[in-house]
Design an enzyme around this catalytic site. Structure first.
Site, mmCIF file in Angstrom:
data_model
loop_
_atom_site.group_PDB
_atom_site.id
_atom_site.type_symbol
_atom_site.label_atom_id
_atom_site.label_comp_id
_atom_site.label_asym_id
_atom_site.label_seq_id
_atom_site.Cartn_x
_atom_site.Cartn_y
_atom_site.Cartn_z
ATOM 1 N NE ARG A 95 -4.278 -1.406 0.105
ATOM 2 C CZ ARG A 95 -4.449 -2.476 -0.655
ATOM 3 N NH1 ARG A 95 -3.467 -2.852 -1.470
ATOM 4 N NH2 ARG A 95 -5.581 -3.167 -0.620
ATOM 5 C CD GLU A 120 -2.827 3.523 -5.364
ATOM 6 O OE1 GLU A 120 -3.704 2.648 -5.554
ATOM 7 O OE2 GLU A 120 -1.737 3.291 -4.804
ATOM 8 C CG HIS A 167 -3.157 -0.410 -6.739
ATOM 9 N ND1 HIS A 167 -3.608 0.234 -5.611
ATOM 10 C CD2 HIS A 167 -3.125 -1.728 -6.420
ATOM 11 C CE1 HIS A 167 -3.837 -0.651 -4.650
ATOM 12 N NE2 HIS A 167 -3.553 -1.861 -5.127
#
Length: 303
Positions: free
Chosen positions: A223, A251, A270
């Site tokens: 993450r 993000e 991602h």
């Protein structure tokens, strides 16, 4: 009959579910089901990659007993799950795909693939030496199911693997995070797989990065907030370290963010989970969980 299940795929699409099972199907595209339609829903599987539109619906499910995700991480979901509702993640679902991407990022970064791609755009044939993964020491931080999948793939590359988890597991040759200060200086590659928790937020800070050896590669497939972005940018500016990031903080990464153009950085948006491996595994996991719930058996919580 009121539906007990709210799923992103139809029971027929999942396959092998009882004919009497009554489910609403919503994949996160288009309007959410009405409050009347979901009043009896007990089991809600969030549509993959659409948590932002799905999470507000949880508050409209008065009969809710289970929230199932198709993600490994649940840091964005748990704050929305009411007390007494069971939250289940998708442990194992993304092992193969995320491990593949981690290996891809390591190899691409070490062997200079982004650099050669830019040369290709210019029509330039320029031979160079770049580091090999062979004979390197790779530290996996957050050694769980994805870590095991990654280690299994790395073994073929003739590199040394150092396994680190929150607690030491001597039977698996897993070190504790308490040993990081001694382990980091010898690692050529550090792969982040730790879940995002209050303890792991900004775990990779200026002190952590300063302990990494010159020329080391940081790979984040966990993450974004596990890494202190400002501290990483400071190290990258000196060109002492390199980074390969599938996740970032913030993000999505804004187009004008300095990470895009920092030296020695490879960024993917991602995409550790979304691959051809996802859908069959997701449907299999969801089928198993629904059958467990339907039969009154304990659910696989995963976490």
């Amino acid at each position: 009959m009121s539906a007990r299940y709210l799923l992103p795929y139809s029971p027929d699409d999942i396959g092998g579910l009882p004919a009497h099972l009554h489910a609403l199907v919503w994949d996160g595209v288009g309007p959410a089901p009405s409050q009347d339609a979901v009043r009896g829903v007990e089991f809600f599987c969030l549509p993959y990659m659409r948590h932002a539109v799905a999470l507000p619906l949880i508050a409209d499910l008065p009969s809710l007993r289970v929230v199932q995700t198709l993600t490994a991480g649940m840091d964005d979901v748990l704050p929305h799950v009411p007390a007494g509702v069971l939250a289940c993640n998708a442990r194992g679902l993304h092992d193969a795909s995320t491990a593949e991407l981690a290996v891809t990022l390591i190899l691409a970064s070490l062997r200079g693939i982004p650099h050669f791609t830019r040369l290709q755009d210019q029509g330039r044939w320029q031979q160079e030496f770049h580091p090999s993964l062979a004979d390197r020491r790779v530290l996996i931080l957050g050694y769980g199911s994805i870590g095991r999948a990654l280690a299994a793939r790395l073994e073929a590359f003739e590199c040394e693997i150092v396994r680190v988890a929150r607690r030491a597991r001597p039977e698996e040759q897993v070190h504790s995070t308490q040993e990081l200060a001694e382990l980091l200086p010898s690692a050529d590659v550090v792969v982040l797989l730790t879940p995002l928790t209050p303890e792991s937020r900004h775990l990779v800070d200026a002190n952590f990065l300063s302990r990494m050896k010159n020329g080391a590669l940081l790979v984040n497939v966990a993450r974004g907030p596990v890494v202190d972005t400002e501290a990483l940018l400071a190290e990258l500016a000196t060109q002492r370290l390199r980074a390969a990031l599938d996740v970032t903080d913030p993000e999505p990464l804004p187009a004008d963010h300095p990470l895009w153009h920092a030296p020695g950085v490879l960024i993917t948006p991602h995409v550790g989970g979304p691959s051809s491996a996802f859908l069959p595994r997701a449907k299999r996991l969801l089928r198993e969980q629904v059958l467990r719930y339907e039969n009154g058996d304990p659910l696989a919580t995963g976490r």
